[in-house]
Design a protein around this motif. Structure first.
Motif, PDB file in Angstrom:
ATOM      1  N   PHE A  65       0.818  -1.284   0.109  1.00  0.00           N
ATOM      2  CA  PHE A  65      -0.019  -0.116  -0.103  1.00  0.00           C
ATOM      3  C   PHE A  65       0.890   1.191   0.085  1.00  0.00           C
ATOM      4  CE2 PHE A  65       0.575  -0.960   4.548  1.00  0.00           C
ATOM      5  CZ  PHE A  65       1.083   0.414   4.819  1.00  0.00           C
ATOM      6  N   SER A  66       0.237   2.233  -0.039  1.00  0.00           N
ATOM      7  CA  SER A  66       1.032   3.552  -0.293  1.00  0.00           C
ATOM      8  C   SER A  66       0.194   4.733   0.651  1.00  0.00           C
ATOM      9  CB  SER A  66       0.908   4.120  -1.572  1.00  0.00           C
ATOM     10  OG  SER A  66       1.294   5.702  -1.766  1.00  0.00           O
ATOM     11  N   THR A  67       1.111   5.046   1.545  1.00  0.00           N
ATOM     12  CA  THR A  67       0.730   6.170   2.369  1.00  0.00           C
ATOM     13  C   THR A  67       0.788   7.648   1.521  1.00  0.00           C
ATOM     14  OG1 THR A  67       3.072   6.623   3.136  1.00  0.00           O
ATOM     15  CG2 THR A  67       1.531   5.172   4.594  1.00  0.00           C
ATOM     16  N   PRO A  72      -5.188   6.557   5.944  1.00  0.00           N
ATOM     17  CA  PRO A  72      -4.859   5.560   7.086  1.00  0.00           C
ATOM     18  C   PRO A  72      -6.036   4.642   7.071  1.00  0.00           C
ATOM     19  CG  PRO A  72      -4.109   7.648   7.847  1.00  0.00           C
ATOM     20  CD  PRO A  72      -4.881   7.848   6.381  1.00  0.00           C
ATOM     21  N   TYR A  73      -7.199   5.410   7.163  1.00  0.00           N
ATOM     22  CA  TYR A  73      -8.826   4.597   7.200  1.00  0.00           C
ATOM     23  C   TYR A  73      -8.493   3.309   6.342  1.00  0.00           C
ATOM     24  CZ  TYR A  73     -13.697   3.716   7.325  1.00  0.00           C
ATOM     25  OH  TYR A  73     -14.849   3.261   7.669  1.00  0.00           O
ATOM     26  N   GLY A  74      -8.356   3.686   4.924  1.00  0.00           N
ATOM     27  CA  GLY A  74      -8.288   2.955   3.889  1.00  0.00           C
ATOM     28  C   GLY A  74      -7.442   1.570   3.841  1.00  0.00           C
ATOM     29  N   ILE A  75      -6.212   1.946   4.365  1.00  0.00           N
ATOM     30  CA  ILE A  75      -5.215   1.200   4.803  1.00  0.00           C
ATOM     31  C   ILE A  75      -5.599   0.184   5.915  1.00  0.00           C
ATOM     32  CG2 ILE A  75      -2.692   1.051   5.620  1.00  0.00           C
ATOM     33  CD1 ILE A  75      -2.106   3.532   4.133  1.00  0.00           C
ATOM     34  N   GLY A  76      -6.177   0.493   6.706  1.00  0.00           N
ATOM     35  CA  GLY A  76      -6.763  -0.322   7.846  1.00  0.00           C
ATOM     36  C   GLY A  76      -7.779  -1.248   7.322  1.00  0.00           C
ATOM     37  N   TYR A 333       0.832 -10.107  -9.412  1.00  0.00           N
ATOM     38  CA  TYR A 333       1.780  -9.559  -8.707  1.00  0.00           C
ATOM     39  C   TYR A 333       2.619 -10.910  -8.143  1.00  0.00           C
ATOM     40  CZ  TYR A 333       3.988  -7.029  -5.009  1.00  0.00           C
ATOM     41  OH  TYR A 333       4.879  -6.498  -4.024  1.00  0.00           O
ATOM     42  N   ASP A 334       3.989 -10.788  -8.710  1.00  0.00           N
ATOM     43  CA  ASP A 334       4.992 -11.955  -8.198  1.00  0.00           C
ATOM     44  C   ASP A 334       5.795 -11.510  -6.865  1.00  0.00           C
ATOM     45  OD1 ASP A 334       7.136 -13.518  -7.734  1.00  0.00           O
ATOM     46  OD2 ASP A 334       7.223 -14.101  -9.931  1.00  0.00           O
ATOM     47  N   HIS A 335       5.242 -12.267  -6.064  1.00  0.00           N
ATOM     48  CA  HIS A 335       5.719 -11.740  -4.745  1.00  0.00           C
ATOM     49  C   HIS A 335       7.089 -11.661  -4.557  1.00  0.00           C
ATOM     50  CE1 HIS A 335       1.894 -11.842  -2.724  1.00  0.00           C
ATOM     51  NE2 HIS A 335       1.597 -13.225  -2.975  1.00  0.00           N
ATOM     52  N   LEU A 336       8.077 -12.549  -5.079  1.00  0.00           N
ATOM     53  CA  LEU A 336       9.222 -12.402  -5.024  1.00  0.00           C
ATOM     54  C   LEU A 336      10.230 -11.585  -5.955  1.00  0.00           C
ATOM     55  CD1 LEU A 336      10.103 -16.158  -4.014  1.00  0.00           C
ATOM     56  CD2 LEU A 336       9.981 -14.143  -2.535  1.00  0.00           C
ATOM     57  N   LYS A 337       9.515 -11.218  -7.136  1.00  0.00           N
ATOM     58  CA  LYS A 337      10.230 -10.121  -8.148  1.00  0.00           C
ATOM     59  C   LYS A 337       9.942  -9.056  -8.041  1.00  0.00           C
ATOM     60  CE  LYS A 337      10.991 -14.351 -10.779  1.00  0.00           C
ATOM     61  NZ  LYS A 337      10.249 -15.126 -11.842  1.00  0.00           N
ATOM     62  N   ALA A 338       8.558  -8.748  -7.823  1.00  0.00           N
ATOM     63  CA  ALA A 338       7.929  -7.446  -7.791  1.00  0.00           C
ATOM     64  C   ALA A 338       8.594  -6.218  -7.035  1.00  0.00           C
ATOM     65  CB  ALA A 338       6.415  -7.440  -7.566  1.00  0.00           C
ATOM     66  N   LYS A 339       8.524  -5.215  -7.610  1.00  0.00           N
ATOM     67  CA  LYS A 339       9.353  -4.096  -6.859  1.00  0.00           C
ATOM     68  C   LYS A 339       8.419  -3.277  -5.787  1.00  0.00           C
ATOM     69  CE  LYS A 339      13.673  -3.620  -8.567  1.00  0.00           C
ATOM     70  NZ  LYS A 339      14.035  -5.065  -8.401  1.00  0.00           N
ATOM     71  N   GLU A 340       7.466  -2.686  -6.266  1.00  0.00           N
ATOM     72  CA  GLU A 340       6.624  -2.072  -5.471  1.00  0.00           C
ATOM     73  C   GLU A 340       4.996  -2.042  -6.173  1.00  0.00           C
ATOM     74  OE1 GLU A 340       7.685   1.914  -4.326  1.00  0.00           O
ATOM     75  OE2 GLU A 340       9.225   1.189  -3.270  1.00  0.00           O
ATOM     76  N   ARG A 341       4.269  -2.296  -5.239  1.00  0.00           N
ATOM     77  CA  ARG A 341       2.953  -2.345  -6.064  1.00  0.00           C
ATOM     78  C   ARG A 341       2.039  -0.856  -5.564  1.00  0.00           C
ATOM     79  NH1 ARG A 341      -1.579  -6.958  -5.624  1.00  0.00           N
ATOM     80  NH2 ARG A 341      -0.033  -7.544  -3.941  1.00  0.00           N
ATOM     81  N   GLY A 342       2.393  -0.677  -4.277  1.00  0.00           N
ATOM     82  CA  GLY A 342       1.361   0.342  -3.708  1.00  0.00           C
ATOM     83  C   GLY A 342       1.629   1.839  -4.079  1.00  0.00           C
ATOM     84  N   ARG A 343       3.047   1.957  -4.468  1.00  0.00           N
ATOM     85  CA  ARG A 343       3.077   3.330  -5.037  1.00  0.00           C
ATOM     86  C   ARG A 343       4.024   3.407  -6.192  1.00  0.00           C
ATOM     87  NH1 ARG A 343       6.784   5.838  -0.524  1.00  0.00           N
ATOM     88  NH2 ARG A 343       7.665   7.077  -2.357  1.00  0.00           N
TER      89      ARG A 343
END
Lengths: 343, 343
Positions: A65-67, A72-76, A333-343
């Protein structure tokens, strides 16, 4: 259900890493772990008609996720949704949650926002947050949410039961989450953004939908779409030792993905096939069986369920509108290769 | 059981922060949460003779442990010990664990070591690690361990039942963990260090000891010593709305603490009163009741249980050998103020 996510865990595949850890951890022995590592939840057999489901999911700022653009509400809210969705994917009912927060100093207001989002979704889903743990991280923000659920033993749905000839279904429409992240990255504003973000920050895991399906259909497998349809379906195929053929024209593409495609030139089908964290359900049932509940499902939940293909003997393929087939590569989303998703 | 740890969460007390979160989270309603936030574990009432216990603990490098002098094996072992100890403190039996790891890139070997330590303790305690989640953190290492346990409903021990006149007991000897950390910080080597580190990295939570006590005695309260005796006893007193008077000469001081004191001039009693993470038990039982099981306890577990004082109407005080009293200030690891513990 050991899951791996984030960048930097070296260029080996998720499966290799898992197998290595499994070697170390060995098989659960003492309590009757009906299914353990490799599914959405661990399933613990207890006396009585219910089994217990146990799952944990961690989301980390800058990765999941991205701050910068999420509240914060949506992140929670979304952090709880991710864990609850794993319980839904087994046909289960979430009961209680534990929240382990790692948070940098000076994040008081954000903390309140995160808890408010957690609270509102937990109240809506009748999941009690019964405890947790708050630690100070030097940087970043991590949220690990454990959910305890239960499922009637004979209604529990695993990933490994898909059979050749089964139909493959999904609920809802796909690619909406990825569309919102694309809009955020590209600074696309306007009513589509506002609507997309609202939906993104208040996403609802498909608990009642999954329980209805597990009740009404002889489901052979189910998974929630957290890594993208192509990847999550490949998990079902790998664990069931089968293949799948999808019809490209049947994939339900989310309106936000169609909109983003018009703005950016991105392929909306790619967004739908590979975008993660839609938290819709992908499930299989014997050929022709699903159709008889599709109408009632739509009426009851205000949500379509769509047949997108069929389980085959091997390989994942995608058929286009002219009948040509091409390989469907797990491209979520490849968990072990991807860089960033949230931002 | 929301617990807070780490530095930087602003200069307000743990209790204030907790109350604020409780306001947001509200009371659990749907399932019967016999006791929730504020004890070592959440207690969930299920049909049958057993209640379920659910707890999560997070440990973070540089705060709860050090990668400078602790082995990955010991870090994994102690992380599981911390969560299991919470189940022990309720008189419960741990059943299953979930491990959520946040780990920087390139930590392959450490990951194997951590899992090996987790595995070896889980095998020894017959706790099944049934799943988990691995995420890449930009820096630092965090381990959140959820443990699910069970307890016979009438044998569950809480923090809030201590009554005036009850005796206060502890198991084992205290200050050993802090002694090892002091030796590490000061570079003290030799056989005492070797022995201390070995014990530190293979610490055993007092599960069977706690179950024996809950079975044999009318325990009025119990807690595990994770933050230091002075702090953990203050939790019992606050939740039971009582005070306590301890006899300084009765506090069982760990041999490593005595050794470190001779090397450094530190007060061994302070190490015993305030050193955290000994994972011994502090419990209360009606005056005179404990003595009749002390001998059997020692024989069965090779471990002393020691009466250290008595529950009073208010205040925490410490009586010295000449009979003078002084206030016992909770001086264990203060989660919200402490800087670093592990290193």
């Amino acid at each position: 259900m050991i899951e791996m996510s984030g960048n930097g865990l070296h260029p080996r595949s998720e499966v290799d890493a898992l197998e290595r850890l499994l070697d170390i951890l060995g098989d659960p022995k003492r309590i009757d772990v009906a299914r353990g590592i490799g599914d959405d939840c661990a399933v613990l057999s207890f006396p009585g008609e219910f089994d217990l489901l146990l799952t944990v999911d961690t989301v980390i700022s800058g990765i999941h996720f991205s701050t910068q653009w999420q509240s914060p509400y949506g992140i929670g809210w979304r952090a709880l949704a991710a864990s609850v969705s794993d319980v839904a994917a087994m046909g289960g009912e979430p009961l209680a949650g534990l929240v382990a927060l790692g948070i940098p100093g000076g994040w008081d207001e954000e903390l309140v926002g995160i808890y408010q989002g957690l609270h509102d979704l937990s109240a809506r889903l009748h999941v009690d947050i019964v405890g947790g743990d708050i630690s100070a991280l030097p940087s970043g923000l991590s949220i690990s949410i454990t959910v305890l659920g239960r499922v009637k033993r004979e209604k529990c749905v695993f990933r490994n039961g898909a059979r050749i000839g089964d139909d493959i279904w999904v609920t809802g429409a796909l690619g909406g989450g990825e569309a919102v992240r694309q809009m955020a990255q590209r600074g696309i504003k306007g009513p589509e953004w506002d609507r997309g973000l609202m939906e993104y920050e208040r996403i609802l895991p498909r608990i009642e939908e999954a329980r209805f399906l597990a009740q009404e259909l002889p489901l052979s497998s189910m998974i929630d779409i957290s890594d993208g349809l192509s990847t999550d379906l490949s998990h079902i195929c790998r664990m069931s030792r089968v293949g799948a053929a999808l019809d490209e024209t049947h994939i339900p593409v989310h309106g936000s993905a169609l909109f983003v495609a018009t703005q950016t030139g991105l392929n909306p089908l790619e967004l739908a096939l590979n975008g993660g964290e839609d938290f819709e359900l992908c499930f299989t049932a014997s050929g022709g069986s699903g159709i008889r509940v599709a109408e009632e499902f739509a009426e009851r939940f205000g949500l379509q369920m769509t047949k997108i293909g069929r389980i085959t003997g091997s390989d994942l393929i995608l058929r286009d509108r002219s009948g040509h087939s091409r390989p469907l590569n797990p491209g979520g989303y490849d968990h072990l290769k991807a860089k960033e998703r949230g931002r």
